[in-house]
Design a protein around this motif. Sequence first.
Motif, PDB file in Angstrom:
ATOM      1  N   ALA A  67       8.726  65.681  42.424  1.00 15.56           N
ATOM      2  CA  ALA A  67       8.265  66.351  43.553  1.00 15.56           C
ATOM      3  C   ALA A  67       9.312  66.311  44.672  1.00 15.56           C
ATOM      4  O   ALA A  67      10.386  65.846  44.404  1.00 15.56           O
ATOM      5  N   LYS A  68       9.325  67.112  45.467  1.00  9.30           N
ATOM      6  CA  LYS A  68      10.435  67.213  46.642  1.00  9.30           C
ATOM      7  C   LYS A  68       9.558  67.138  48.091  1.00  9.30           C
ATOM      8  O   LYS A  68       8.343  67.321  48.382  1.00  9.30           O
ATOM      9  N   ILE A  69      10.427  66.115  48.911  1.00  6.51           N
ATOM     10  CA  ILE A  69       9.952  65.685  50.287  1.00  6.51           C
ATOM     11  C   ILE A  69      11.057  66.177  51.072  1.00  6.51           C
ATOM     12  O   ILE A  69      12.347  65.994  51.057  1.00  6.51           O
ATOM     13  N   GLY A  70      10.431  66.754  52.285  1.00  7.50           N
ATOM     14  CA  GLY A  70      11.568  67.282  53.188  1.00  7.50           C
ATOM     15  C   GLY A  70      11.193  66.627  54.420  1.00  7.50           C
ATOM     16  O   GLY A  70      10.020  66.662  54.850  1.00  7.50           O
ATOM     17  N   ILE A  71      11.984  66.318  55.492  1.00  8.53           N
ATOM     18  CA  ILE A  71      11.887  65.854  56.874  1.00  8.53           C
ATOM     19  C   ILE A  71      12.737  66.657  57.706  1.00  8.53           C
ATOM     20  O   ILE A  71      13.936  66.577  57.638  1.00  8.53           O
ATOM     21  N   SER A  72      12.220  67.429  58.351  1.00 12.11           N
ATOM     22  CA  SER A  72      12.909  68.362  59.420  1.00 12.11           C
ATOM     23  C   SER A  72      12.591  68.129  60.956  1.00 12.11           C
ATOM     24  O   SER A  72      11.394  67.934  61.303  1.00 12.11           O
ATOM     25  N   HIS A  73      13.467  67.963  61.789  1.00 13.66           N
ATOM     26  CA  HIS A  73      13.420  68.153  63.419  1.00 13.66           C
ATOM     27  C   HIS A  73      13.030  69.323  63.808  1.00 13.66           C
ATOM     28  O   HIS A  73      13.716  70.442  63.497  1.00 13.66           O
ATOM     29  N   MET A  74      11.763  69.670  64.599  1.00 11.27           N
ATOM     30  CA  MET A  74      11.370  71.044  65.064  1.00 11.27           C
ATOM     31  C   MET A  74      11.438  70.825  66.506  1.00 11.27           C
ATOM     32  O   MET A  74      10.450  70.681  67.422  1.00 11.27           O
ATOM     33  N   PRO A  75      12.740  71.250  67.008  1.00  7.34           N
ATOM     34  CA  PRO A  75      12.867  71.120  68.487  1.00  7.34           C
ATOM     35  C   PRO A  75      11.910  71.970  69.406  1.00  7.34           C
ATOM     36  O   PRO A  75      11.618  71.567  70.555  1.00  7.34           O
ATOM     37  N   GLU A  76      11.848  72.941  69.022  1.00  8.75           N
ATOM     38  CA  GLU A  76      10.746  74.068  69.873  1.00  8.75           C
ATOM     39  C   GLU A  76       9.420  73.549  70.044  1.00  8.75           C
ATOM     40  O   GLU A  76       8.715  73.623  70.936  1.00  8.75           O
ATOM     41  N   GLN A  77       8.786  72.842  68.915  1.00 10.77           N
ATOM     42  CA  GLN A  77       7.541  72.322  68.993  1.00 10.77           C
ATOM     43  C   GLN A  77       7.671  70.910  69.547  1.00 10.77           C
ATOM     44  O   GLN A  77       6.475  70.338  69.476  1.00 10.77           O
ATOM     45  N   GLN A  78       8.681  70.384  69.697  1.00 11.94           N
ATOM     46  CA  GLN A  78       8.716  68.784  69.843  1.00 11.94           C
ATOM     47  C   GLN A  78       7.924  68.011  68.756  1.00 11.94           C
ATOM     48  O   GLN A  78       7.192  67.290  69.084  1.00 11.94           O
ATOM     49  N   SER A  79       8.415  68.249  67.672  1.00 14.23           N
ATOM     50  CA  SER A  79       7.772  67.641  66.630  1.00 14.23           C
ATOM     51  C   SER A  79       8.704  67.393  65.150  1.00 14.23           C
ATOM     52  O   SER A  79       9.895  67.978  65.504  1.00 14.23           O
ATOM     53  N   VAL A  80       8.329  66.671  64.285  1.00 16.52           N
ATOM     54  CA  VAL A  80       8.881  66.456  63.087  1.00 16.52           C
ATOM     55  C   VAL A  80       8.057  67.084  62.114  1.00 16.52           C
ATOM     56  O   VAL A  80       6.882  66.487  62.122  1.00 16.52           O
ATOM     57  N   GLN A  81       8.393  67.603  61.144  1.00 13.41           N
ATOM     58  CA  GLN A  81       7.797  68.386  60.011  1.00 13.41           C
ATOM     59  C   GLN A  81       7.994  67.622  58.605  1.00 13.41           C
ATOM     60  O   GLN A  81       9.366  67.637  58.367  1.00 13.41           O
ATOM     61  N   ILE A  82       7.036  66.909  58.072  1.00 10.25           N
ATOM     62  CA  ILE A  82       7.274  66.301  56.838  1.00 10.25           C
ATOM     63  C   ILE A  82       6.716  67.355  55.629  1.00 10.25           C
ATOM     64  O   ILE A  82       5.548  67.665  55.679  1.00 10.25           O
ATOM     65  N   THR A  83       7.670  67.560  54.858  1.00 12.65           N
ATOM     66  CA  THR A  83       6.869  68.777  53.813  1.00 12.65           C
ATOM     67  C   THR A  83       6.777  67.922  52.399  1.00 12.65           C
ATOM     68  O   THR A  83       8.077  67.336  52.132  1.00 12.65           O
ATOM     69  N   LEU A  84       5.686  67.911  51.726  1.00  9.98           N
ATOM     70  CA  LEU A  84       5.783  67.503  50.357  1.00  9.98           C
ATOM     71  C   LEU A  84       5.132  68.539  49.423  1.00  9.98           C
ATOM     72  O   LEU A  84       4.142  69.146  49.670  1.00  9.98           O
ATOM     73  N   GLU A  85       6.106  68.777  48.378  1.00  9.88           N
ATOM     74  CA  GLU A  85       5.582  69.844  47.413  1.00  9.88           C
ATOM     75  C   GLU A  85       5.885  69.732  45.818  1.00  9.88           C
ATOM     76  O   GLU A  85       6.769  68.804  45.615  1.00  9.88           O
ATOM     77  N   ASP A  86       5.149  69.839  45.072  1.00  9.61           N
ATOM     78  CA  ASP A  86       5.121  69.547  43.526  1.00  9.61           C
ATOM     79  C   ASP A  86       4.604  70.803  43.044  1.00  9.61           C
ATOM     80  O   ASP A  86       3.860  71.622  43.308  1.00  9.61           O
ATOM     81  N   ARG A  87       4.769  70.822  41.372  1.00  4.77           N
ATOM     82  CA  ARG A  87       4.085  71.504  40.519  1.00  4.77           C
ATOM     83  C   ARG A  87       3.027  71.001  39.795  1.00  4.77           C
ATOM     84  O   ARG A  87       2.803  71.489  38.742  1.00  4.77           O
ATOM     85  N   GLY A  88       2.238  69.969  40.353  1.00 11.75           N
ATOM     86  CA  GLY A  88       1.309  69.401  39.627  1.00 11.75           C
ATOM     87  C   GLY A  88       0.013  70.107  39.541  1.00 11.75           C
ATOM     88  O   GLY A  88      -0.208  71.225  40.119  1.00 11.75           O
ATOM     89  N   PRO A  89      -0.866  69.697  38.794  1.00 15.50           N
ATOM     90  CA  PRO A  89      -2.055  70.628  38.372  1.00 15.50           C
ATOM     91  C   PRO A  89      -2.903  70.609  39.648  1.00 15.50           C
ATOM     92  O   PRO A  89      -3.205  69.441  40.485  1.00 15.50           O
ATOM     93  N   VAL A  90      -3.641  71.810  39.734  1.00 16.99           N
ATOM     94  CA  VAL A  90      -4.798  71.757  40.865  1.00 16.99           C
ATOM     95  C   VAL A  90      -5.829  72.497  40.217  1.00 16.99           C
ATOM     96  O   VAL A  90      -6.036  73.371  39.800  1.00 16.99           O
ATOM     97  N   PRO A  91      -6.979  71.497  40.041  1.00 16.03           N
ATOM     98  CA  PRO A  91      -8.267  72.377  39.413  1.00 16.03           C
ATOM     99  C   PRO A  91      -8.742  73.503  39.985  1.00 16.03           C
ATOM    100  O   PRO A  91      -8.498  73.780  41.312  1.00 16.03           O
ATOM    101  N   GLU A  92      -9.015  74.558  39.302  1.00 14.82           N
ATOM    102  CA  GLU A  92      -9.477  75.797  39.536  1.00 14.82           C
ATOM    103  C   GLU A  92     -10.649  75.852  40.806  1.00 14.82           C
ATOM    104  O   GLU A  92     -10.536  76.796  41.504  1.00 14.82           O
ATOM    105  N   ASP A  93     -11.462  74.955  40.777  1.00 16.15           N
ATOM    106  CA  ASP A  93     -12.905  74.645  41.564  1.00 16.15           C
ATOM    107  C   ASP A  93     -12.281  74.065  42.882  1.00 16.15           C
ATOM    108  O   ASP A  93     -13.256  73.892  43.630  1.00 16.15           O
ATOM    109  N   VAL A  94     -11.253  73.844  42.998  1.00 16.06           N
ATOM    110  CA  VAL A  94     -10.723  72.694  44.255  1.00 16.06           C
ATOM    111  C   VAL A  94      -9.830  73.715  44.907  1.00 16.06           C
ATOM    112  O   VAL A  94      -8.832  73.916  44.662  1.00 16.06           O
ATOM    113  N   SER A  95     -10.060  73.970  46.349  1.00 13.43           N
ATOM    114  CA  SER A  95      -9.363  74.719  47.361  1.00 13.43           C
ATOM    115  C   SER A  95      -8.353  73.761  47.759  1.00 13.43           C
ATOM    116  O   SER A  95      -8.479  72.452  47.757  1.00 13.43           O
ATOM    117  N   PRO A  96      -7.005  74.161  48.216  1.00 16.64           N
ATOM    118  CA  PRO A  96      -6.156  73.404  48.828  1.00 16.64           C
ATOM    119  C   PRO A  96      -6.691  72.405  49.803  1.00 16.64           C
ATOM    120  O   PRO A  96      -6.193  70.996  50.026  1.00 16.64           O
TER     121      PRO A  96
END
Length: 394
Positions: free
Chosen positions: A302-331
């Motif tokens: 999996a991949k994790i990113g942490i980025s400073h977003m100065p315009e939004q005055q926030s920090v964004q944490i992103t977590l992404e993977d290629r794991g399975p997602v059941p067809e009947d489950v929306s994100p």
Amino acid sequence: MVDFLAQRPGVLFVDDEENALKVFRRAFERDFEVYTALSADQGLAVLDKKAQKISVVITDQRMPQRSGIAMLSEVRRRYPEKVRLLTTAYTQVDTLVDAINEGAVYSFISKPWDLNNLRKEILSAIESYSTANEQRNLLAGRIDELKQAVLDEKIMEIGNVAVNLSHYVDNALCPIELLISKIEEDLGGHSNALAKTEDRSTYLDFLKRIRIHIRSTSSQISRLHQANTRLNPASFTHIDLNTIYDQAIEANQVLMNGKDIRIERLQGSEQCQIWGDQERLSDLFNFLIAEEVVSLPESSSAKIGISHMPEQQSVQITLEDRGPVPEDVSPSHLLYPFNVRSGDPRQMGVFLICAYFIVRSHGGSMQTTLREGGGVRFIFDLPINAPSATRIES
């Protein structure tokens, strides 16, 4: 009207007569951002490229290949928010009335034009567009608020059930660990008949791994009870998210090694400091790592990113993977407990819930999306200066 002119709204004018385009541009280019086209197809192509800038579409009725009404009907299908005007020198009243009744045309303008009247019609159309756009934005904002309130309430109700269930699981683990300790003690004795001498090391190693798993699970469960409790403003401090991420990776290395799960770091910002509860934000990363361990197949990453977003005055944490997602489950449903990705009925799906609690308690937001090619992406936005008393209310 002054505000509209100050923003230089875009107007697309379509006519197969080149002289008409030149007259239109000279008459109105000081007031509006003018775009022109010699045919319906060319006009649609311009609109596709400049859709965000164009408020009003004006077209002549009589054009080769595609009439003005046909073009404006297509504009309505692609961009229903655009105001559509038709110019015509013909007295085809029935055709024009039908076009207006069907919603393809907002209004029509007789040719030859009176430039002053045409300017008034355009300004009226822009005002109509701006008013409708403002109403749409207000409605969309209200819908988002209602969605968030419903999501908070549903997650809170189901999440509390899951967290309370985890308490009983934690209690059940205690006697199991005591039993493992007793078995280890018995296996360590030379006169013990439970196993042959050559098998004892294998059994002891197996029990050791079970004990590590139990302690890890028990530690995670103990943190679940704190995820949705009230924040204490006195505990707030400046926190470097990069530092607590590194600490969480180190603390959960044994857990990840158990399934050969690798967490890779996406390129982010060197400085990502926010104001918040350090213990709770540390648990945020612990829960995210635990979510990946239970959801991904062995030897996954999996991949994790942490980025400073100065315009939004926030920090964004992103977590992404290629794991399975059941067809009947929306994100978005992955935020609900018991919607697990691993297919393992022993998992209750509470780790994401607890991550959501922590983010929301700090005034942040979370969204989930499917990745192209498979997998899922979680995006957490945390304000740099968290409100001191924010909390999901049950």
